[in-house]
Design a protein around this motif. Structure first.
Motif, PDB file in Angstrom:
ATOM      1  N   GLN A 113      33.523  42.993  56.951  1.00 53.55           N
ATOM      2  CA  GLN A 113      33.129  43.507  55.647  1.00 53.55           C
ATOM      3  C   GLN A 113      34.058  43.011  54.550  1.00 53.55           C
ATOM      4  OE1 GLN A 113      30.246  45.969  54.833  1.00 53.55           O
ATOM      5  NE2 GLN A 113      30.795  44.423  53.311  1.00 53.55           N
ATOM      6  N   PHE A 114      35.364  42.999  54.816  1.00 54.36           N
ATOM      7  CA  PHE A 114      36.303  42.518  53.813  1.00 54.36           C
ATOM      8  C   PHE A 114      36.093  41.032  53.537  1.00 54.36           C
ATOM      9  CE2 PHE A 114      40.040  45.758  53.756  1.00 54.36           C
ATOM     10  CZ  PHE A 114      39.148  46.753  53.415  1.00 54.36           C
ATOM     11  N   THR A 115      35.769  40.250  54.549  1.00 50.73           N
ATOM     12  CA  THR A 115      35.497  38.825  54.340  1.00 50.73           C
ATOM     13  C   THR A 115      34.323  38.646  53.395  1.00 50.73           C
ATOM     14  OG1 THR A 115      36.363  38.243  56.518  1.00 50.73           O
ATOM     15  CG2 THR A 115      34.881  36.661  55.476  1.00 50.73           C
ATOM     16  N   GLU A 116      33.299  39.470  53.542  1.00 48.15           N
ATOM     17  CA  GLU A 116      32.151  39.396  52.632  1.00 48.15           C
ATOM     18  C   GLU A 116      32.548  39.830  51.224  1.00 48.15           C
ATOM     19  OE1 GLU A 116      28.917  41.652  54.207  1.00 48.15           O
ATOM     20  OE2 GLU A 116      28.879  40.560  56.113  1.00 48.15           O
ATOM     21  N   TRP A 117      33.350  40.877  51.132  1.00 49.25           N
ATOM     22  CA  TRP A 117      33.707  41.401  49.819  1.00 49.25           C
ATOM     23  C   TRP A 117      34.667  40.485  49.064  1.00 49.25           C
ATOM     24  CZ3 TRP A 117      34.504  47.292  51.259  1.00 49.25           C
ATOM     25  CH2 TRP A 117      33.233  47.872  51.422  1.00 49.25           C
ATOM     26  N   LEU A 118      35.350  39.602  49.764  1.00 47.40           N
ATOM     27  CA  LEU A 118      36.181  38.619  49.072  1.00 47.40           C
ATOM     28  C   LEU A 118      35.359  37.760  48.114  1.00 47.40           C
ATOM     29  CD1 LEU A 118      38.553  37.300  51.897  1.00 47.40           C
ATOM     30  CD2 LEU A 118      39.220  38.648  49.909  1.00 47.40           C
ATOM     31  N   GLN A 119      34.081  37.585  48.405  1.00 44.25           N
ATOM     32  CA  GLN A 119      33.224  36.733  47.590  1.00 44.25           C
ATOM     33  C   GLN A 119      32.523  37.511  46.474  1.00 44.25           C
ATOM     34  OE1 GLN A 119      33.593  33.554  48.187  1.00 44.25           O
ATOM     35  NE2 GLN A 119      34.898  34.152  49.924  1.00 44.25           N
ATOM     36  N   HIS A 120      32.851  38.775  46.314  1.00 42.73           N
ATOM     37  CA  HIS A 120      32.253  39.529  45.211  1.00 42.73           C
ATOM     38  C   HIS A 120      32.573  38.815  43.894  1.00 42.73           C
ATOM     39  CE1 HIS A 120      30.401  43.140  43.600  1.00 42.73           C
ATOM     40  NE2 HIS A 120      31.348  43.222  42.687  1.00 42.73           N
ATOM     41  N   PRO A 121      31.613  38.704  42.982  1.00 35.64           N
ATOM     42  CA  PRO A 121      31.819  37.847  41.805  1.00 35.64           C
ATOM     43  C   PRO A 121      32.849  38.348  40.806  1.00 35.64           C
ATOM     44  CG  PRO A 121      29.710  38.984  41.678  1.00 35.64           C
ATOM     45  CD  PRO A 121      30.238  39.219  43.052  1.00 35.64           C
ATOM     46  N   VAL A 122      33.157  39.644  40.802  1.00 45.12           N
ATOM     47  CA  VAL A 122      34.114  40.175  39.826  1.00 45.12           C
ATOM     48  C   VAL A 122      35.074  41.131  40.539  1.00 45.12           C
ATOM     49  CG1 VAL A 122      32.560  39.948  37.839  1.00 45.12           C
ATOM     50  CG2 VAL A 122      32.534  42.065  39.209  1.00 45.12           C
ATOM     51  N   LEU A 123      36.077  41.574  39.789  1.00 41.37           N
ATOM     52  CA  LEU A 123      37.055  42.534  40.283  1.00 41.37           C
ATOM     53  C   LEU A 123      36.349  43.766  40.851  1.00 41.37           C
ATOM     54  CD1 LEU A 123      40.221  42.956  40.208  1.00 41.37           C
ATOM     55  CD2 LEU A 123      39.840  44.174  38.059  1.00 41.37           C
ATOM     56  N   ALA A 124      36.854  44.267  41.992  1.00 46.02           N
ATOM     57  CA  ALA A 124      36.214  45.418  42.626  1.00 46.02           C
ATOM     58  C   ALA A 124      37.254  46.211  43.407  1.00 46.02           C
ATOM     59  CB  ALA A 124      35.084  44.977  43.547  1.00 46.02           C
TER      60      ALA A 124
ATOM     61  N   LEU B  75      43.777  32.778  32.561  1.00 44.87           N
ATOM     62  CA  LEU B  75      43.481  34.117  33.058  1.00 44.87           C
ATOM     63  C   LEU B  75      42.022  34.222  33.488  1.00 44.87           C
ATOM     64  CD1 LEU B  75      45.379  36.142  30.309  1.00 44.87           C
ATOM     65  CD2 LEU B  75      46.163  35.606  32.631  1.00 44.87           C
ATOM     66  N   PRO B  76      41.703  35.170  34.392  1.00 44.43           N
ATOM     67  CA  PRO B  76      40.307  35.365  34.811  1.00 44.43           C
ATOM     68  C   PRO B  76      39.407  35.708  33.636  1.00 44.43           C
ATOM     69  CG  PRO B  76      41.821  36.542  36.274  1.00 44.43           C
ATOM     70  CD  PRO B  76      42.633  36.057  35.105  1.00 44.43           C
ATOM     71  N   GLY B  77      38.116  35.424  33.805  1.00 52.88           N
ATOM     72  CA  GLY B  77      37.168  35.642  32.726  1.00 52.88           C
ATOM     73  C   GLY B  77      37.123  37.064  32.225  1.00 52.88           C
ATOM     74  N   GLN B  78      37.173  38.046  33.127  1.00 47.77           N
ATOM     75  CA  GLN B  78      37.146  39.446  32.688  1.00 47.77           C
ATOM     76  C   GLN B  78      38.375  39.798  31.861  1.00 47.77           C
ATOM     77  OE1 GLN B  78      36.383  41.043  36.796  1.00 47.77           O
ATOM     78  NE2 GLN B  78      35.129  42.498  35.653  1.00 47.77           N
ATOM     79  N   VAL B  79      39.515  39.231  32.206  1.00 47.44           N
ATOM     80  CA  VAL B  79      40.733  39.495  31.459  1.00 47.44           C
ATOM     81  C   VAL B  79      40.651  38.845  30.077  1.00 47.44           C
ATOM     82  CG1 VAL B  79      43.236  39.211  31.427  1.00 47.44           C
ATOM     83  CG2 VAL B  79      42.068  39.716  33.587  1.00 47.44           C
TER      84      VAL B  79
ATOM     85  N   ASP C  38      38.887  35.773  16.104  1.00 41.98           N
ATOM     86  CA  ASP C  38      38.038  36.115  17.241  1.00 41.98           C
ATOM     87  C   ASP C  38      37.339  34.883  17.822  1.00 41.98           C
ATOM     88  OD1 ASP C  38      38.762  38.690  16.885  1.00 41.98           O
ATOM     89  OD2 ASP C  38      36.934  39.302  15.842  1.00 41.98           O
ATOM     90  N   ARG C  39      37.000  33.928  16.992  1.00 41.38           N
ATOM     91  CA  ARG C  39      36.262  32.760  17.484  1.00 41.38           C
ATOM     92  C   ARG C  39      37.142  31.834  18.296  1.00 41.38           C
ATOM     93  NH1 ARG C  39      34.508  30.994  11.630  1.00 41.38           N
ATOM     94  NH2 ARG C  39      36.663  31.686  11.397  1.00 41.38           N
ATOM     95  N   GLN C  40      38.455  31.960  18.178  1.00 40.20           N
ATOM     96  CA  GLN C  40      39.343  31.044  18.864  1.00 40.20           C
ATOM     97  C   GLN C  40      39.872  31.600  20.183  1.00 40.20           C
ATOM     98  OE1 GLN C  40      41.910  30.656  15.304  1.00 40.20           O
ATOM     99  NE2 GLN C  40      41.754  28.450  15.648  1.00 40.20           N
ATOM    100  N   VAL C  41      39.593  32.868  20.486  1.00 41.28           N
ATOM    101  CA  VAL C  41      40.051  33.438  21.737  1.00 41.28           C
ATOM    102  C   VAL C  41      39.020  33.157  22.814  1.00 41.28           C
ATOM    103  CG1 VAL C  41      40.713  35.550  22.944  1.00 41.28           C
ATOM    104  CG2 VAL C  41      41.307  35.252  20.536  1.00 41.28           C
ATOM    105  N   PRO C  42      39.352  32.366  23.852  1.00 42.87           N
ATOM    106  CA  PRO C  42      38.372  32.015  24.874  1.00 42.87           C
ATOM    107  C   PRO C  42      37.944  33.241  25.664  1.00 42.87           C
ATOM    108  CG  PRO C  42      40.329  30.609  24.984  1.00 42.87           C
ATOM    109  CD  PRO C  42      40.667  31.764  24.103  1.00 42.87           C
ATOM    110  N   THR C  43      36.649  33.353  25.923  1.00 43.27           N
ATOM    111  CA  THR C  43      36.124  34.436  26.723  1.00 43.27           C
ATOM    112  C   THR C  43      35.225  33.850  27.794  1.00 43.27           C
ATOM    113  OG1 THR C  43      34.240  34.743  25.237  1.00 43.27           O
ATOM    114  CG2 THR C  43      36.208  36.029  24.779  1.00 43.27           C
ATOM    115  N   GLY C  44      34.565  34.731  28.533  1.00 46.90           N
ATOM    116  CA  GLY C  44      33.605  34.276  29.533  1.00 46.90           C
ATOM    117  C   GLY C  44      34.225  34.045  30.873  1.00 46.90           C
ATOM    118  N   ALA C  45      33.377  33.580  31.804  1.00 47.72           N
ATOM    119  CA  ALA C  45      33.800  33.397  33.202  1.00 47.72           C
ATOM    120  C   ALA C  45      34.650  32.168  33.369  1.00 47.72           C
ATOM    121  CB  ALA C  45      32.562  33.312  34.093  1.00 47.72           C
TER     122      ALA C  45
END
Length: 329
Positions: A123-134, A300-304, A322-329
């Motif tokens: 189960q943990f091996t599968e959850w490693l591939q979760h797309p975002v922090l969990a 940094l990660p996209g969520q961060v 605001d336009r110069q701060v990179p966001t997204g995945a």
């Protein structure tokens, strides 16, 4: 009612006499404890109080839903009328409490669940591939665990195991979780999307720590250790003056602070980052500093990155908008 994070057999258990609740809470503050109090009575529900160094930072009222209460007014609004009050105390670290708050706020909102027949390694091996922090929750009959998964194949960042006799914390390892031989009762994974205030607070913590570690090493090469040390002292002085349990070294941040809301967390982190950025802007100039900040954010990660933009953690830097701060995945 949401289930408690761990078995009620864990932690120090006390039955309070009538009128002793306030006295007990004040003693917890006076002793500058870090951990949680769970208050049960015949009143409106279960109360969960989160403390850091004696400061009450978050109060939850758990009944059919989970509600955050004002830490400065919770006692007056929900003081149990029943003389039967049960109090459980559990000493935890600030990092443990960050995970605990996430779990409380999402306890009725499991994204992925497995029953007790699952193989934990698989189960943990599968959850490693979760797309975002969990956050994973593991329950056995005699123990409970929380494991933080960064997502996208990265290894777990932190794990916490609690049994009736001990509390185990591990940074970057999960052997204490996967090596237990008793039968599993349940496995659950709580995704950070869609998020909650506790997830936002955790991401803000990651953003601050990531920006500090990404910037200080480069600054030392450009301006030298003497100037860097002065900036570190100034940041630490500002944190201490505001009673924020945050301190810097020449290369990283030791963040042991918890806050009552994402907004309060963002205000504190922005104020500390402003000390760093404004002083280095004076030395390096705005163009070089802006380039270094953007490079640090991109690592940094996209969520961060998203939370940096949403709460404008580097908004005080004149050349970044605001336009110069990179966001997204």
């Amino acid at each position: 009612m949401p289930q408690p994070v761990f078995s009620l057999d864990f932690g120090e258990h006390t039955h309070l006499a009538p009128g002793k609740l306030l006295e007990t809470v004040l003693a917890y503050q006076r002793e500058r404890r870090t951990g949680l109090l769970q208050i049960s009575s015949s009143g409106p529900g279960v109360l969960i109080l989160v403390y850091v160094r004696g400061q009450l930072v978050t109060v939850y009222l758990c009944n059919d839903t989970v509600t955050r209460l004002d830490p400065s007014a919770w006692l007056e609004s929900v003081l149990p009328t029943s003389p039967a009050i049960s109090l459980r105390m559990l000493a935890l670290t600030p990092q443990d409490l960050r995970l605990y708050k996430i779990l409380v706020e999402q306890s009725g909102d499991k994204r992925i669940s497995s029953n007790g027949n699952s193989n934990i390694d698989q189960q943990f091996t599968e959850w490693l591939q979760h797309p975002v922090l969990a956050l994973a929750r593991v329950r056995w009959r005699e123990a409970g665990a929380l494991v933080l998964f960064p997502g996208q194949g990265a290894q777990p960042e932190y794990s916490l195991v609690i049994t009736p006799s001990q509390i185990l914390h591990s940074t970057g390892g999960i052997q204490g979780v996967t090596s237990r031989t008793e039968a599993l009762r349940a496995l659950s994974l709580y995704s950070s999307e869609p998020g909650s205030p506790a997830w936002q607070e955790y991401l803000l913590h990651q953003a601050f720590a990531g920006l500090v570690s990404g910037l200080l090493g480069k600054f030392e090469k450009l301006v030298g250790r003497m100037i860097l040390n002065q900036v570190v002292r100034d940041v630490n002085f500002k944190a201490a003056a505001n009673d924020w349990n945050v301190s810097l070294t020449a290369s990283s941040a030791n963040d042991q602070a918890l806050f009552s809301s994402p907004g309060q967390a963002a205000q504190a982190y922005t104020a500390l980052l402003d000390v760093i950025l404004q002083q280095f802007e004076n030395v390096l100039g705005s163009a070089i500093l802006a380039m270094l900040v953007r490079e640090a954010i991109l690592r940094l990660p996209g969520q961060v990155r998203q939370v940096i933009s949403e709460f404008q953690l580097v908004g005080g830097l004149s050349v970044l908008d605001d336009r110069q701060v990179p966001t997204g995945a």
